[in-house]
Design a protein around this motif. Structure first.
Motif, PDB file in Angstrom:
ATOM      1  N   THR A   1       0.827  -1.214   0.000  1.00 22.32           N
ATOM      2  CA  THR A   1       0.000   0.000   0.000  1.00 22.32           C
ATOM      3  C   THR A   1       0.862   1.265   0.000  1.00 22.32           C
ATOM      4  OG1 THR A   1      -0.168  -0.116   2.428  1.00 22.32           O
ATOM      5  CG2 THR A   1      -1.957  -1.129   1.138  1.00 22.32           C
ATOM      6  N   TYR A   2       2.041   1.167   0.598  1.00 26.46           N
ATOM      7  CA  TYR A   2       2.932   2.330   0.609  1.00 26.46           C
ATOM      8  C   TYR A   2       3.425   2.639  -0.797  1.00 26.46           C
ATOM      9  CZ  TYR A   2       6.822   5.397   1.797  1.00 26.46           C
ATOM     10  OH  TYR A   2       7.686   6.469   1.860  1.00 26.46           O
ATOM     11  N   ILE A   3       3.735   1.558  -1.553  1.00 29.23           N
ATOM     12  CA  ILE A   3       4.228   1.748  -2.920  1.00 29.23           C
ATOM     13  C   ILE A   3       3.111   2.199  -3.856  1.00 29.23           C
ATOM     14  CG2 ILE A   3       5.191   0.550  -4.934  1.00 29.23           C
ATOM     15  CD1 ILE A   3       6.760  -1.213  -2.976  1.00 29.23           C
ATOM     16  N   THR A   4       1.926   1.586  -3.697  1.00 28.89           N
ATOM     17  CA  THR A   4       0.824   1.880  -4.627  1.00 28.89           C
ATOM     18  C   THR A   4       0.028   3.128  -4.256  1.00 28.89           C
ATOM     19  OG1 THR A   4      -0.630   0.382  -3.390  1.00 28.89           O
ATOM     20  CG2 THR A   4       0.573  -0.541  -5.289  1.00 28.89           C
ATOM     21  N   ASP A   5      -0.209   3.344  -2.928  1.00 25.56           N
ATOM     22  CA  ASP A   5      -1.048   4.465  -2.502  1.00 25.56           C
ATOM     23  C   ASP A   5      -0.324   5.483  -1.614  1.00 25.56           C
ATOM     24  OD1 ASP A   5      -3.204   3.303  -3.823  1.00 25.56           O
ATOM     25  OD2 ASP A   5      -3.841   2.192  -2.034  1.00 25.56           O
ATOM     26  N   ASP A   6       0.934   5.166  -1.285  1.00 27.76           N
ATOM     27  CA  ASP A   6       1.724   6.052  -0.440  1.00 27.76           C
ATOM     28  C   ASP A   6       1.055   6.314   0.907  1.00 27.76           C
ATOM     29  OD1 ASP A   6       3.910   7.581   0.192  1.00 27.76           O
ATOM     30  OD2 ASP A   6       3.041   9.448  -0.583  1.00 27.76           O
ATOM     31  N   ARG A   7       0.534   5.191   1.512  1.00 29.63           N
ATOM     32  CA  ARG A   7      -0.109   5.360   2.818  1.00 29.63           C
ATOM     33  C   ARG A   7      -0.045   4.056   3.627  1.00 29.63           C
ATOM     34  NH1 ARG A   7      -5.711   3.825   2.873  1.00 29.63           N
ATOM     35  NH2 ARG A   7      -6.349   2.872   0.897  1.00 29.63           N
ATOM     36  N   PHE A   8      -0.245   4.208   4.918  1.00 27.20           N
ATOM     37  CA  PHE A   8      -0.280   3.073   5.852  1.00 27.20           C
ATOM     38  C   PHE A   8      -1.745   2.797   6.203  1.00 27.20           C
ATOM     39  CE2 PHE A   8       0.032   1.436  10.307  1.00 27.20           C
ATOM     40  CZ  PHE A   8       0.697   0.245  10.003  1.00 27.20           C
ATOM     41  N   THR A   9      -2.266   1.637   5.785  1.00 24.96           N
ATOM     42  CA  THR A   9      -3.695   1.361   5.906  1.00 24.96           C
ATOM     43  C   THR A   9      -4.054   0.788   7.277  1.00 24.96           C
ATOM     44  OG1 THR A   9      -3.498  -0.886   5.058  1.00 24.96           O
ATOM     45  CG2 THR A   9      -3.803   0.871   3.435  1.00 24.96           C
ATOM     46  N   ASN A  10      -5.346   0.867   7.575  1.00 22.60           N
ATOM     47  CA  ASN A  10      -5.846   0.290   8.829  1.00 22.60           C
ATOM     48  C   ASN A  10      -5.658  -1.221   8.869  1.00 22.60           C
ATOM     49  OD1 ASN A  10      -6.679   2.791   9.761  1.00 22.60           O
ATOM     50  ND2 ASN A  10      -8.759   2.588   8.935  1.00 22.60           N
ATOM     51  N   MET A  11      -5.792  -1.866   7.707  1.00 23.07           N
ATOM     52  CA  MET A  11      -5.615  -3.321   7.659  1.00 23.07           C
ATOM     53  C   MET A  11      -4.201  -3.721   8.040  1.00 23.07           C
ATOM     54  SD  MET A  11      -6.831  -6.267   7.301  1.00 23.07           S
ATOM     55  CE  MET A  11      -8.469  -5.942   6.609  1.00 23.07           C
ATOM     56  N   SER A  12      -3.222  -2.979   7.564  1.00 20.36           N
ATOM     57  CA  SER A  12      -1.832  -3.264   7.927  1.00 20.36           C
ATOM     58  C   SER A  12      -1.631  -3.132   9.429  1.00 20.36           C
ATOM     59  CB  SER A  12      -0.892  -2.309   7.184  1.00 20.36           C
ATOM     60  OG  SER A  12      -0.993  -2.472   5.790  1.00 20.36           O
ATOM     61  N   ALA A  13      -2.197  -2.070   9.987  1.00 25.65           N
ATOM     62  CA  ALA A  13      -2.068  -1.857  11.429  1.00 25.65           C
ATOM     63  C   ALA A  13      -2.747  -2.976  12.211  1.00 25.65           C
ATOM     64  CB  ALA A  13      -2.677  -0.504  11.805  1.00 25.65           C
TER      65      ALA A  13
END
Length: 290
Positions: free
Chosen positions: A249-261
């Motif tokens: 998600t960091y590479i594709t959307d440049d963000r840290f998602t809730n699912m990752s957390a």
């Protein structure tokens, strides 16, 4: 003939509707071990088990209803007076003369000797395959070679067996539980090859009901021995998935998602549960100071 004093030995047979086989087995046991204590635990039988025991002058403990194989083992152990306990099935599979072999091995300095069946001596191919899986898994978890985890034919020093009586389940998984307990505290366990016969009568094990129950043995093996061995791999896998998803998600959307957390926090929680379980297990096996 074994060098073990037979008067020190108590032979315990859990039985449920096994009168047909006990008619032959009890006289053999009386002949081979005339000075030994023989205890049959009638687990809610509706046949002539009591009468067969009386005719052979053998102690018979009765459960008013069926409590399970493990419960019968516990009742017999509490009543036994011998320094050495012999556990064997009452269905005619186990041979009286094989007890001598196990006793002789015990006297070599072991705390428990388990009679190990060959693959071809299992009740059927499915049971044999399942037991092979249990054995391999238990060997992997404990680091010890386990040749027959579920064997009900074993001899053990009474004092050490009774330490874990409170841990034994009432069902058919008592052999795996006591084996794991002995390995966990460092007691000496060894396997000795035995010959077995076809059982007399019908088995009390139901493939569907008990097959699903036996699958839980695999998890019991691990959690009884070392919970972290099952929690740590699960935690690592969940953490890896969460971390890889974060990278994606960091590479594709440049963000840290809730699912990752959520995945990473779940991994940490699973690890902590395993760590606490490990500490509880250590306390479970800790002996009272004398």
């Amino acid at each position: 003939m074994t060098d073990v004093d037979n008067s020190r030995v108590s032979i315990i047979l859990p039985a449920k509707n096994e009168a047909a086989s006990l008619k032959h087995l009890l006289p053999e046991l009386k002949n081979c071990f005339p000075e030994s204590e023989i205890i049959v635990v009638d687990d809610g039988s509706n046949d002539t088990t009591v009468e067969v025991c009386e005719s052979n002058n053998v102690t018979c403990l009765q459960h008013q209803y069926s409590k399970g194989n493990g419960a019968a083992i516990k009742s017999g152990t509490r009543a036994a007076t011998g320094e050495i306990l012999v556990f064997m099935d009452a269905d005619g599979q186990h041979l009286a003369e094989e007890i001598t072999k196990l006793l002789d091995v015990l006297e070599q300095g072991y705390d428990m000797v388990v009679g190990a069946r060959k693959f071809g001596h299992q009740a059927n191919y499915g049971r044999g395959l399942a037991n092979t899986v249990y054995n391999k898994f238990a060997s992997l978890v404990t680091g010890h070679l386990v040749k027959d985890l579920t064997s009900g034919f074993r001899v053990v020093r009474a004092e050490k067996f009774k330490e874990f009586l409170y841990m034994l389940p009432n069902g058919f998984s008592y052999p795996s539980t006591i084996t794991m307990a002995f390995f966990r505290v460092g007691y000496s366990v060894v396997y000795a090859p035995i010959n077995v016969k076809n059982r007399i009568g019908k088995s009390h094990i139901r493939p569907l009901r008990d097959g699903l129950r036996f699958l839980l043995i695999i998890f019991r093996i691990t959690t009884l021995y070392s919970p972290l061995k099952i929690f740590l791999p699960i935690s690592s896998f969940v953490f890896l998935v969460g971390f890889m998803y974060y990278i994606y998600t960091y590479i594709t959307d440049d963000r840290f998602t809730n699912m990752s957390a959520l995945l990473i926090l779940s991994a940490i929680s699973i690890f902590l549960v395993g760590l606490v379980s490990e500490q509880i297990t250590m306390l479970l096996y800790k002996k009272d100071a004398k």
